[in-house]
Design a protein around this motif. Structure first.
Motif, mmCIF file in Angstrom:
data_model
loop_
_atom_site.group_PDB
_atom_site.id
_atom_site.type_symbol
_atom_site.label_atom_id
_atom_site.label_comp_id
_atom_site.label_asym_id
_atom_site.label_seq_id
_atom_site.Cartn_x
_atom_site.Cartn_y
_atom_site.Cartn_z
ATOM 1 N N THR A 26 15.359 0.441 3.675
ATOM 2 C CA THR A 26 16.613 1.044 3.210
ATOM 3 C C THR A 26 17.732 0.032 3.447
ATOM 4 N N LYS A 27 18.443 -0.304 2.375
ATOM 5 C CA LYS A 27 19.484 -1.339 2.479
ATOM 6 C C LYS A 27 20.868 -0.715 2.554
ATOM 7 N N ALA B 34 11.778 -5.836 -12.861
ATOM 8 C CA ALA B 34 13.030 -5.109 -12.726
ATOM 9 C C ALA B 34 13.759 -5.435 -11.421
ATOM 10 N N LEU B 35 13.460 -6.589 -10.863
ATOM 11 C CA LEU B 35 14.183 -6.996 -9.664
ATOM 12 C C LEU B 35 14.293 -8.509 -9.634
ATOM 13 N N GLN B 36 15.368 -8.956 -9.017
ATOM 14 C CA GLN B 36 15.512 -10.393 -8.774
ATOM 15 C C GLN B 36 15.662 -10.614 -7.278
ATOM 16 N N CYS B 37 16.855 -10.430 -6.726
ATOM 17 C CA CYS B 37 16.966 -10.585 -5.265
ATOM 18 C C CYS B 37 16.316 -9.408 -4.547
ATOM 19 N N GLY B 38 16.272 -8.253 -5.204
ATOM 20 C CA GLY B 38 15.575 -7.096 -4.651
ATOM 21 C C GLY B 38 16.393 -6.236 -3.705
ATOM 22 N N TYR B 39 17.629 -6.619 -3.450
ATOM 23 C CA TYR B 39 18.397 -5.868 -2.449
ATOM 24 C C TYR B 39 18.677 -4.435 -2.900
ATOM 25 N N CYS B 40 18.909 -4.267 -4.191
ATOM 26 C CA CYS B 40 19.204 -2.926 -4.708
ATOM 27 C C CYS B 40 17.945 -2.108 -4.962
ATOM 28 N N THR B 41 16.795 -2.767 -4.965
ATOM 29 C CA THR B 41 15.569 -2.156 -5.491
ATOM 30 C C THR B 41 15.128 -0.891 -4.752
ATOM 31 N N PRO B 42 15.134 -0.869 -3.422
ATOM 32 C CA PRO B 42 14.715 0.380 -2.767
ATOM 33 C C PRO B 42 15.535 1.587 -3.216
ATOM 34 N N GLY B 43 16.823 1.380 -3.410
ATOM 35 C CA GLY B 43 17.666 2.489 -3.857
ATOM 36 C C GLY B 43 17.296 2.947 -5.255
ATOM 37 N N PHE B 44 17.083 1.972 -6.172
ATOM 38 C CA PHE B 44 16.673 2.332 -7.532
ATOM 39 C C PHE B 44 15.310 3.026 -7.522
ATOM 40 N N VAL B 45 14.408 2.531 -6.704
ATOM 41 C CA VAL B 45 13.064 3.120 -6.656
ATOM 42 C C VAL B 45 13.135 4.564 -6.152
ATOM 43 N N GLN C 257 6.926 1.724 -7.857
ATOM 44 C CA GLN C 257 7.004 0.332 -7.373
ATOM 45 C C GLN C 257 6.211 -0.597 -8.279
ATOM 46 N N GLU C 258 5.016 -0.134 -8.690
ATOM 47 C CA GLU C 258 4.192 -0.927 -9.616
ATOM 48 C C GLU C 258 4.958 -1.210 -10.902
ATOM 49 N N ALA C 259 5.621 -0.178 -11.418
ATOM 50 C CA ALA C 259 6.339 -0.330 -12.693
ATOM 51 C C ALA C 259 7.519 -1.289 -12.545
ATOM 52 N N PHE C 260 8.219 -1.243 -11.426
ATOM 53 C CA PHE C 260 9.324 -2.176 -11.217
ATOM 54 C C PHE C 260 8.804 -3.618 -11.187
ATOM 55 N N ALA C 261 7.660 -3.808 -10.554
ATOM 56 C CA ALA C 261 7.083 -5.159 -10.520
ATOM 57 C C ALA C 261 6.635 -5.577 -11.917
ATOM 58 N N ALA C 262 5.963 -4.666 -12.631
ATOM 59 C CA ALA C 262 5.431 -5.002 -13.957
ATOM 60 C C ALA C 262 6.541 -5.322 -14.955
ATOM 61 N N ALA C 263 7.676 -4.651 -14.828
ATOM 62 C CA ALA C 263 8.779 -4.843 -15.779
ATOM 63 C C ALA C 263 9.764 -5.913 -15.313
ATOM 64 N N PRO D 192 15.888 -4.277 -17.608
ATOM 65 C CA PRO D 192 14.527 -4.201 -17.052
ATOM 66 C C PRO D 192 14.328 -3.002 -16.132
ATOM 67 N N ILE D 193 15.387 -2.574 -15.492
ATOM 68 C CA ILE D 193 15.266 -1.399 -14.618
ATOM 69 C C ILE D 193 14.995 -0.159 -15.470
ATOM 70 N N GLU D 194 15.741 -0.018 -16.558
ATOM 71 C CA GLU D 194 15.478 1.104 -17.473
ATOM 72 C C GLU D 194 14.037 1.056 -17.970
ATOM 73 N N THR D 195 13.606 -0.128 -18.348
ATOM 74 C CA THR D 195 12.233 -0.290 -18.836
ATOM 75 C C THR D 195 11.223 0.119 -17.765
ATOM 76 N N ALA D 196 11.498 -0.257 -16.531
ATOM 77 C CA ALA D 196 10.585 0.093 -15.436
ATOM 78 C C ALA D 196 10.494 1.606 -15.260
#
Ligand code: FES
Ligand code: FES
Length: 172
Positions: A53-54, A113-124, A105-111, A158-162
């Protein structure tokens, strides 16, 4: 004029500065002493060691600190730890089953949908909550639902796509 002090041993008891709270965290019961001014994000990250959690803005505008409390997304930066007492909390650490990632999480990786990843837990975490309520959202619904989450890197497409990909893979 100042109020006279009550004699020693009389007067109101001092307010507690910490209280014991108990809640379920990623499926396990947790009981811990929580300072009354501690945020839920501080409790999770600093006291319980769940740093997935960030915290970014700290004022409930970016969504980086989102966790699920009783199934609903919550900004843990602006939630008091003591308010977790009696709840069911899920953080990003609670999604994977062993080494198997959660479908979101799989879909975010496949698409990508992350670069630095700091926001990713919140989006997930927001996506998990969205798909629980609406298993087949369209892009407009995804955009509206994720309106409160900020990403500095991806440009959001890419986040929408994920999210759509996760829905396709998990919808009944
Ligand atoms: S860190 Fe909580 S909303 Fe930004
Ligand atoms: S991937 Fe860097 S802030 Fe979103």
């Amino acid at each position: 004029m100042t109020e006279p002090r009550p004699p020693e041993g009389e007067g109101p008891a001092p307010a507690a500065t910490s209280v014991v709270i108990a809640f379920r965290l990623n499926g396990r019961r947790v009981e811990t002493l929580a300072p009354v001014r501690l945020t839920a994000a501080e409790l999770l990250r600093d006291q319980l060691g769940l740093t997935g959690t960030k915290v970014s803005c700290g004022i409930q505008v970016c969504g980086a600190c989102t966790v699920l409390v009783d199934g609903a997304p919550a900004s843990s930066c602006c939630l008091l730890a003591v308010d977790l007492d009696g709840t069911e909390v899920v953080t990003v650490e609670g999604l994977a089953q062993g080494r198997e990632l959660h479908p979101v999480q799989e879909a975010f990786a496949a698409a990508n949908a992350l670069q630095c990843g700091y926001c990713t837990p919140g989006f997930v975490m927001m996506t998990v909550a969205l798909l629980a309520a609406d298993p087949r959202p369209d892009r407009a619904a995804v955009r509206e639902w994720l309106d409160g989450n900020l990403c500095r890197c991806t440009g959001y497409a890419p986040i929408e796509t994920a999210v759509i990909l996760a829905a396709e893979r998990t919808a009944p």
